[in-house]
Design an enzyme around this catalytic site. Structure first.
Site, short mmCIF file in Angstrom:
data_model
loop_
_atom_site.label_atom_id
_atom_site.label_comp_id
_atom_site.label_asym_id
_atom_site.label_seq_id
_atom_site.Cartn_x
_atom_site.Cartn_y
_atom_site.Cartn_z
N TYR A 106 -2.03 -0.86 11.09
CA TYR A 106 -2.29 -1.44 9.77
C TYR A 106 -1.13 -1.14 8.82
O TYR A 106 -0.59 -2.03 8.16
CB TYR A 106 -3.61 -0.88 9.20
CG TYR A 106 -3.70 -1.01 7.71
CD1 TYR A 106 -3.90 -2.25 7.11
CD2 TYR A 106 -3.53 0.10 6.87
CE1 TYR A 106 -3.94 -2.37 5.73
CE2 TYR A 106 -3.58 -0.01 5.51
CZ TYR A 106 -3.79 -1.25 4.93
OH TYR A 106 -3.80 -1.37 3.57
N LYS A 120 2.04 -3.59 6.86
CA LYS A 120 2.48 -3.60 5.45
C LYS A 120 4.00 -3.38 5.36
O LYS A 120 4.68 -4.08 4.61
CB LYS A 120 1.74 -2.53 4.65
CG LYS A 120 0.25 -2.76 4.49
CD LYS A 120 -0.04 -3.94 3.58
CE LYS A 120 -1.53 -4.18 3.38
NZ LYS A 120 -1.84 -5.48 2.75
N SER A 145 0.84 -1.20 0.00
CA SER A 145 0.00 0.00 0.00
C SER A 145 0.86 1.24 0.00
O SER A 145 1.98 1.24 0.52
CB SER A 145 -0.85 -0.03 1.27
OG SER A 145 -1.42 1.22 1.52
C1 UD1 Z 1 -7.12 5.02 3.69
C2 UD1 Z 1 -6.12 4.66 4.74
C3 UD1 Z 1 -4.96 3.95 4.09
C4 UD1 Z 1 -5.46 2.73 3.33
C5 UD1 Z 1 -6.52 3.14 2.32
C6 UD1 Z 1 -7.17 1.93 1.68
C7 UD1 Z 1 -6.40 6.32 6.52
C8 UD1 Z 1 -5.77 7.47 7.24
N1 UD1 Z 1 -5.71 5.85 5.48
O1 UD1 Z 1 -6.50 5.93 2.77
O2 UD1 Z 1 -4.03 3.56 5.08
O3 UD1 Z 1 -4.40 2.09 2.67
O4 UD1 Z 1 -7.55 3.88 2.98
O5 UD1 Z 1 -7.94 2.34 0.59
O6 UD1 Z 1 -7.47 5.86 6.87
N2 UD1 Z 1 -12.77 11.31 3.23
C9 UD1 Z 1 -13.83 12.16 3.52
N3 UD1 Z 1 -14.98 11.60 4.04
C10 UD1 Z 1 -15.11 10.27 4.29
C11 UD1 Z 1 -14.02 9.41 3.99
C12 UD1 Z 1 -12.86 9.98 3.48
O7 UD1 Z 1 -13.76 13.36 3.31
O8 UD1 Z 1 -16.16 9.84 4.76
C13 UD1 Z 1 -11.56 11.87 2.62
C14 UD1 Z 1 -10.27 11.64 3.38
O9 UD1 Z 1 -10.05 12.67 4.31
C15 UD1 Z 1 -9.25 11.61 2.25
C16 UD1 Z 1 -10.03 11.01 1.07
O10 UD1 Z 1 -11.38 11.21 1.39
O11 UD1 Z 1 -8.85 12.91 1.89
C17 UD1 Z 1 -9.78 9.54 0.87
O12 UD1 Z 1 -10.02 8.85 2.09
P1 UD1 Z 1 -10.05 7.25 2.15
O13 UD1 Z 1 -10.92 6.72 1.08
O14 UD1 Z 1 -10.38 6.86 3.55
O15 UD1 Z 1 -8.56 6.84 1.78
P2 UD1 Z 1 -7.17 7.30 2.44
O16 UD1 Z 1 -7.39 8.04 3.69
O17 UD1 Z 1 -6.37 7.94 1.38
#
Ligand code: UD1
Length: 337
Positions: free
Chosen positions: A148, A152, A124
Site C-alpha cells: 500500500y 503511494k 500519505s
Molecule cells: C495506518 C497505516 C498507514 C495508513 C494509515 C491510514 C499501518 C502500519 N499503517 O497508520 O500506512 O496510511 O493507517 O490512516 O497500518 N492501534 C492500536 N489498536 C488498534 C489499532 C491501532 O493500539 O486496534 C495503534 C497503532 O499501533 C498505532 C495507532 O494506534 O500506534 C494508530 O494506528 P492506525 O489508526 O492503524 O494508524 P497508523 O498505524 O498510524
C-alpha cells in the site's frame, strides 16, 4: 468548470466535496462504491443544500473515464480513489499495484486527452522512510514498508515524471498523517466494512457496544505512556487543506511542477490519550487491553507542519477532543440507523 473528485464518496473525498461546494465550486464525484455507498452523495447534498453530481465508474474502465471527461467541464482533479488497507495489501500486492497504479495511469491519460493538467493527489505520511527522525519534513527520504505504502511512493514518482515531461502539469502531493473525526452534521464520516484496522474507527465501535474491547498494540514503546504516538488530524481540517491546495494550483504565478505538503497538526497523541479523549466524548469507560506490538508499527510519527503553514496558509484548528466528539456523533447515528 468543475473539480473531479475520484473516490469522491469516500471518507476524505466526501468531506472535501462539502468544503469545495461551500466555497462555491462545482464538483463531480466519481466512485466505484467498492468502499463507500451511493447514498453519501445524497448526504453531501443535504449538508450543502443542493444536489452534487455523482458518477459510478471505476478508474480501471477507460471508456467510462473518457465519458466522464466528455460529459463534464472538468478543470482540475483531486485523486483520492485507491485501495488503502495495509494488511490486505501485503496479502494481495498485485491487486493493490494493479488497482492503484493502473487506475492512476488511466486517470492521467484521460486528463491529458482533455487538456486537464491540475491535480491534487491524496498521498500519505506512509511515504516517509521508517528510519526518518520525527517530525517528518517534506524533504525527508521516501520509502515504504508495505505494498500500500509503495503504491503511494510510486504514484508520487509517476506524477513527478509526468510533470517533468510536460511542464504545464501542476501537481500537489498532500501527505496526510492520521485523519479521523467526521463532519459535525453527523451525516458523513468513516464507516469501514468489516473489522476496522485503524484505531479510532475501532474505538468508536467499542464505545457503541459493537465490539468488546480495544486492543492496545504495545505499551512498551519509548514514549511517555508506552503506547504508540501519532499525529491525528480532523478530516474537516484536512478537507480545508484540499481547498487551499486547489487555490494554490490556480494562482496565476504558479508555473506548474510538483510540490509536496504534509497535512498534520505537528502534535502527537498516544493510543491511551486517544482512548481517554473518546471516553470524554462518549461519557463512558472504554474497555481496553494491552497486547503485543503490531508488526510494522513505529513508536512515534508526527508531521512538521511548517511548510503547509507557510506556503498553503494551512493550519489544523480542531482538537483531539473535537475529533472524538464528531466521530462519536457519527457513530451514534450509524448505530441508530
Ligand atoms: C495506518 C497505516 C498507514 C495508513 C494509515 C491510514 C499501518 C502500519 N499503517 O497508520 O500506512 O496510511 O493507517 O490512516 O497500518 N492501534 C492500536 N489498536 C488498534 C489499532 C491501532 O493500539 O486496534 C495503534 C497503532 O499501533 C498505532 C495507532 O494506534 O500506534 C494508530 O494506528 P492506525 O489508526 O492503524 O494508524 P497508523 O498505524 O498510524
Amino acid at each position: 468548470m468543475a473539480v473531479l473528485l475520484t473516490g469522491g464518496t469516500g471518507f476524505i473525498g466526501s468531506h472535501t466535496a462539502v468544503e469545495l461546494v461551500q466555497q462555491g465550486r462545482q464538483v463531480v464525484l466519481l466512485d466505484n462504491y467498492s468502499n463507500s455507498q451511493p447514498e453519501v452523495a445524497e448526504r453531501i447534498g443535504r449538508i450543502v443544500g443542493r444536489q452534487v453530481p455523482a458518477v459510478e465508474a471505476d478508474l480501471l474502465d477507460e471508456a467510462a473515464l473518457e465519458r466522464v471527461f466528455s460529459d463534464f467541464d472538468i478543470d482540475s482533479v483531486i485523486h483520492f480513489a485507491g485501495f488503502k488497507a495495509v494488511g490486505e495489501s501485503v496479502e494481495k500486492p498485485l491487486a493493490y499495484y494493479h488497482n492503484n497504479l493502473t487506475g492512476t495511469v488511466n486517470l492521467l491519460r484521460a486528463m491529458s486527452v482533455h487538456g486537464v493538467k491540475k491535480l491534487v493527489f491524496s498521498s500519505s505520511a506512509t511515504v516517509y522512510r521508517a528510519d526518518n527522525p520525527v517530525p517528518y519534513r517534506e524533504d525527508s527520504p521516501l520509502g515504504a514498508v508495505n505494498p500500500y505504502g509503495w503504491t503511494k511512493v510510486m504514484i508520487e514518482q509517476i506524477l513527478r515524471d509526468q510533470a517533468a515531461a510536460d511542464p504545464a502539469w501542476a501537481v500537489l502531493l498532500l501527505r496526510y498523517f492520521n485523519p479521523i473525526g467526521a463532519h459535525p452534521s453527523g451525516l458523513i464520516g468513516e464507516d469501514p466494512s468489516g473489522l476496522p484496522n485503524n484505531l479510532v474507527p475501532y474505538v468508536a465501535r467499542v464505545a457503541a457496544g459493537l465490539l468488546p474491547k480495544v486492543q492496545v498494540f504495545g505499551a512498551d514503546y519509548d514514549t511517555p505512556d508506552g503506547s504508540g504516538v501519532r499525529d491525528y488530524i480532523h478530516v474537516v481540517d484536512l478537507a480545508r487543506g484540499h481547498r487551499l491546495a486547489l487555490d494554490r494550483l490556480e494562482r496565476p504565478d504558479r508555473l506548474g511542477g510538483v510540490e509536496a505538503f504534509n497535512l498534520g497538526t505537528g502534535r502527537g497523541s498516544s493510543v491511551f490519550e486517544v482512548i481517554a479523549a473518546y471516553e470524554r466524548a462518549c461519557g463512558q469507560k472504554i474497555p481496553c487491553q494491552t497486547v503485543g506490538r503490531r508488526p510494522g508499527d513505529l513508536p512515534v510519527v508526527y508531521a512538521d507542519p511548517a511548510l503547509a503553514r507557510a506556503e498553503l496558509g494551512f493550519e489544523a484548528r480542531l482538537t483531539l477532543d473535537e475529533m472524538c466528539q464528531d466521530s462519536w456523533r457519527w457513530q451514534r447515528n450509524l448505530s441508530s440507523e
